[in-house]
Design a protein around this motif. Structure first.
Motif, PDB file in Angstrom:
ATOM      1  N   GLU A  42       0.897  -1.157  -0.117  1.00 26.77           N
ATOM      2  CA  GLU A  42      -0.017   0.035  -0.068  1.00 26.77           C
ATOM      3  C   GLU A  42       0.966   1.248   0.038  1.00 26.77           C
ATOM      4  OE1 GLU A  42      -3.334   0.716  -0.187  1.00 26.77           O
ATOM      5  OE2 GLU A  42      -3.215  -1.288  -0.833  1.00 26.77           O
ATOM      6  N   LYS A  43       1.912   1.164   0.648  1.00 21.69           N
ATOM      7  CA  LYS A  43       2.853   2.319   0.689  1.00 21.69           C
ATOM      8  C   LYS A  43       3.368   2.528  -0.650  1.00 21.69           C
ATOM      9  CE  LYS A  43       4.048   2.229   5.638  1.00 21.69           C
ATOM     10  NZ  LYS A  43       5.296   1.977   6.513  1.00 21.69           N
ATOM     11  N   GLU A  44       4.018   1.563  -1.219  1.00 20.25           N
ATOM     12  CA  GLU A  44       4.494   1.810  -2.593  1.00 20.25           C
ATOM     13  C   GLU A  44       3.334   2.218  -3.638  1.00 20.25           C
ATOM     14  OE1 GLU A  44       6.025  -2.163  -3.665  1.00 20.25           O
ATOM     15  OE2 GLU A  44       7.782  -1.867  -2.054  1.00 20.25           O
ATOM     16  N   LYS A  45       2.342   1.973  -3.594  1.00 21.91           N
ATOM     17  CA  LYS A  45       1.101   2.171  -4.534  1.00 21.91           C
ATOM     18  C   LYS A  45       0.886   3.667  -4.154  1.00 21.91           C
ATOM     19  CE  LYS A  45      -1.417  -1.935  -4.821  1.00 21.91           C
ATOM     20  NZ  LYS A  45      -2.993  -2.582  -4.577  1.00 21.91           N
ATOM     21  N   GLN A  46       0.987   4.048  -3.005  1.00 20.76           N
ATOM     22  CA  GLN A  46       0.825   5.421  -2.781  1.00 20.76           C
ATOM     23  C   GLN A  46       1.957   6.395  -3.006  1.00 20.76           C
ATOM     24  OE1 GLN A  46       0.162   5.732   1.595  1.00 20.76           O
ATOM     25  NE2 GLN A  46      -2.102   5.306   1.545  1.00 20.76           N
ATOM     26  N   LEU A  47       3.095   5.965  -2.995  1.00 20.55           N
ATOM     27  CA  LEU A  47       4.283   6.558  -3.417  1.00 20.55           C
ATOM     28  C   LEU A  47       4.161   6.744  -5.126  1.00 20.55           C
ATOM     29  CD1 LEU A  47       7.303   5.239  -1.492  1.00 20.55           C
ATOM     30  CD2 LEU A  47       6.203   7.370  -0.949  1.00 20.55           C
ATOM     31  N   THR A  48       4.002   5.549  -5.760  1.00 20.73           N
ATOM     32  CA  THR A  48       3.899   5.664  -7.226  1.00 20.73           C
ATOM     33  C   THR A  48       2.614   6.840  -7.691  1.00 20.73           C
ATOM     34  OG1 THR A  48       2.375   3.570  -7.154  1.00 20.73           O
ATOM     35  CG2 THR A  48       4.718   3.272  -7.587  1.00 20.73           C
ATOM     36  N   GLN A  49       1.485   6.566  -6.856  1.00 20.13           N
ATOM     37  CA  GLN A  49       0.384   7.481  -7.134  1.00 20.13           C
ATOM     38  C   GLN A  49       0.852   8.726  -6.912  1.00 20.13           C
ATOM     39  OE1 GLN A  49      -2.548   6.657  -8.215  1.00 20.13           O
ATOM     40  NE2 GLN A  49      -3.089   8.646  -8.330  1.00 20.13           N
ATOM     41  N   ILE A  50       1.291   9.387  -5.977  1.00 22.61           N
ATOM     42  CA  ILE A  50       2.002  10.721  -5.729  1.00 22.61           C
ATOM     43  C   ILE A  50       3.055  10.907  -6.708  1.00 22.61           C
ATOM     44  CG2 ILE A  50       3.548  11.988  -4.257  1.00 22.61           C
ATOM     45  CD1 ILE A  50       2.362  10.631  -2.028  1.00 22.61           C
ATOM     46  N   GLU A  51       3.746  10.290  -7.284  1.00 21.14           N
ATOM     47  CA  GLU A  51       4.775  10.308  -8.479  1.00 21.14           C
ATOM     48  C   GLU A  51       4.074  10.673  -9.789  1.00 21.14           C
ATOM     49  OE1 GLU A  51       7.541   7.216  -8.560  1.00 21.14           O
ATOM     50  OE2 GLU A  51       8.616   7.922  -6.644  1.00 21.14           O
ATOM     51  N   ASP A  52       2.991   9.592  -9.862  1.00 18.48           N
ATOM     52  CA  ASP A  52       2.158  10.096 -11.199  1.00 18.48           C
ATOM     53  C   ASP A  52       1.643  11.273 -11.062  1.00 18.48           C
ATOM     54  OD1 ASP A  52       3.197   7.506 -12.002  1.00 18.48           O
ATOM     55  OD2 ASP A  52       1.242   6.409 -11.431  1.00 18.48           O
ATOM     56  N   ASP A  53       0.944  11.641  -9.961  1.00 20.26           N
ATOM     57  CA  ASP A  53       0.191  13.055  -9.779  1.00 20.26           C
ATOM     58  C   ASP A  53       1.178  14.187 -10.087  1.00 20.26           C
ATOM     59  OD1 ASP A  53      -1.995  11.670  -9.246  1.00 20.26           O
ATOM     60  OD2 ASP A  53      -1.950  12.046  -7.213  1.00 20.26           O
ATOM     61  N   LYS A  54       2.556  14.031  -9.586  1.00 16.65           N
ATOM     62  CA  LYS A  54       3.354  15.255  -9.920  1.00 16.65           C
ATOM     63  C   LYS A  54       3.758  15.144 -11.308  1.00 16.65           C
ATOM     64  CE  LYS A  54       5.403  15.368  -5.162  1.00 16.65           C
ATOM     65  NZ  LYS A  54       6.697  15.019  -4.497  1.00 16.65           N
ATOM     66  N   ALA A  55       3.871  13.930 -11.888  1.00 13.03           N
ATOM     67  CA  ALA A  55       4.109  13.860 -13.415  1.00 13.03           C
ATOM     68  C   ALA A  55       3.033  14.677 -14.281  1.00 13.03           C
ATOM     69  CB  ALA A  55       4.329  12.567 -13.855  1.00 13.03           C
ATOM     70  N   PHE A  56       1.917  14.147 -14.066  1.00  5.55           N
ATOM     71  CA  PHE A  56       0.765  14.895 -14.557  1.00  5.55           C
ATOM     72  C   PHE A  56       0.580  16.231 -14.303  1.00  5.55           C
ATOM     73  CE2 PHE A  56      -3.838  15.565 -14.476  1.00  5.55           C
ATOM     74  CZ  PHE A  56      -4.049  15.312 -16.092  1.00  5.55           C
ATOM     75  N   GLU A  57       0.745  16.579 -13.399  1.00  2.00           N
ATOM     76  CA  GLU A  57       0.591  18.125 -13.010  1.00  2.00           C
ATOM     77  C   GLU A  57       1.627  19.010 -13.524  1.00  2.00           C
ATOM     78  OE1 GLU A  57       1.674  20.832  -8.957  1.00  2.00           O
ATOM     79  OE2 GLU A  57       0.055  19.261  -8.743  1.00  2.00           O
ATOM     80  N   GLU A  58       2.997  18.308 -13.698  1.00  2.00           N
ATOM     81  CA  GLU A  58       4.128  19.102 -14.369  1.00  2.00           C
ATOM     82  C   GLU A  58       3.760  19.071 -16.215  1.00  2.00           C
ATOM     83  OE1 GLU A  58       7.563  21.099 -14.838  1.00  2.00           O
ATOM     84  OE2 GLU A  58       6.707  20.148 -12.967  1.00  2.00           O
ATOM     85  N   LYS A  59       3.007  17.776 -16.228  1.00  2.00           N
ATOM     86  CA  LYS A  59       2.805  17.712 -17.847  1.00  2.00           C
ATOM     87  C   LYS A  59       1.758  18.973 -18.241  1.00  2.00           C
ATOM     88  CE  LYS A  59       1.132  14.598 -21.476  1.00  2.00           C
ATOM     89  NZ  LYS A  59       0.651  13.382 -21.597  1.00  2.00           N
ATOM     90  N   THR A  60       0.646  19.203 -17.380  1.00  2.00           N
ATOM     91  CA  THR A  60      -0.419  20.050 -17.687  1.00  2.00           C
ATOM     92  C   THR A  60       0.154  21.464 -17.339  1.00  2.00           C
ATOM     93  OG1 THR A  60      -1.083  19.971 -15.346  1.00  2.00           O
ATOM     94  CG2 THR A  60      -2.109  18.346 -16.792  1.00  2.00           C
ATOM     95  N   LYS A  61       1.144  21.755 -16.531  1.00  2.00           N
ATOM     96  CA  LYS A  61       1.934  22.925 -16.466  1.00  2.00           C
ATOM     97  C   LYS A  61       2.334  23.246 -17.599  1.00  2.00           C
ATOM     98  CE  LYS A  61       5.022  25.712 -13.525  1.00  2.00           C
ATOM     99  NZ  LYS A  61       5.629  25.469 -12.397  1.00  2.00           N
ATOM    100  N   LYS A  62       3.252  22.541 -18.017  1.00  2.00           N
ATOM    101  CA  LYS A  62       4.027  22.707 -19.474  1.00  2.00           C
ATOM    102  C   LYS A  62       3.124  22.843 -20.694  1.00  2.00           C
ATOM    103  CE  LYS A  62       7.944  19.919 -18.433  1.00  2.00           C
ATOM    104  NZ  LYS A  62       9.114  18.731 -18.783  1.00  2.00           N
ATOM    105  N   GLN A  63       2.120  22.236 -20.604  1.00  2.00           N
ATOM    106  CA  GLN A  63       1.039  22.238 -21.735  1.00  2.00           C
ATOM    107  C   GLN A  63       0.584  23.876 -21.850  1.00  2.00           C
ATOM    108  OE1 GLN A  63      -1.696  19.057 -21.375  1.00  2.00           O
ATOM    109  NE2 GLN A  63      -0.386  17.798 -22.763  1.00  2.00           N
ATOM    110  N   LYS A  64       0.060  24.257 -20.392  1.00  2.00           N
ATOM    111  CA  LYS A  64      -0.310  25.595 -20.227  1.00  2.00           C
ATOM    112  C   LYS A  64       0.520  26.585 -20.872  1.00  2.00           C
ATOM    113  CE  LYS A  64      -3.879  24.732 -16.500  1.00  2.00           C
ATOM    114  NZ  LYS A  64      -4.110  25.091 -15.061  1.00  2.00           N
TER     115      LYS A  64
END
Length: 142
Positions: A42-64
């Protein structure tokens, strides 16, 4: 011929109780082992989810930011007149626009003011517009 040896009832009762206790200890040890393993997963899943969220946020920021820059270039070209523009480049946080020498750049200078640097030569007019301030102000608005 089959011979069955029966023990006394006290010994049989003690063996059954001991086997039940050992069985109970085995199941509890297995339960704690699996719960610990599940917690780690569960901890590993949460860490990967946080990393995915950061990557998605960075991608949307770059697109904007990319869309903001594209709109700024469009508006700058519209102010000058599309037929007069020879070349548009983005070089190190600046929009560089190369125009014909007879182009009216007053609307561009009114809009961007000191952010637009102009160099006039006999062959063309080069305009460099600072993107950093423009993107910061537009990005913070949205």
């Amino acid at each position: 011929m089959i011979i069955a040896v029966k023990r006394t009832s006290k010994k049989r009762l003690i063996i059954r109780i001991l086997s039940l206790i050992v069985l109970f200890i085995m199941f509890t040890a297995y339960y704690f082992h699996m719960s610990e393993k599940y917690a780690i997963e569960e901890k590993e899943k949460q860490l990967t989810q946080i990393e995915d969220d950061k990557a998605f946020e960075e991608k949307t920021k770059k697109q904007k930011i990319e869309k903001l820059i594209y709109r700024e270039v469009e508006s700058a070209v519209d102010l000058i007149g599309q037929l007069k523009v020879r070349n548009v480049k983005i070089i190190s946080k600046k929009i560089v626009i190369v125009c014909d020498p007879d182009t009216n750049i007053d609307p561009l200078l009114v809009r961007y003011g000191t952010l637009a640097l102009v160099k006039r030569t006999l062959d063309d007019i080069k305009i460099a517009i600072d993107l950093e301030y423009i993107v910061e102000s537009k990005y913070n608005e949205e």
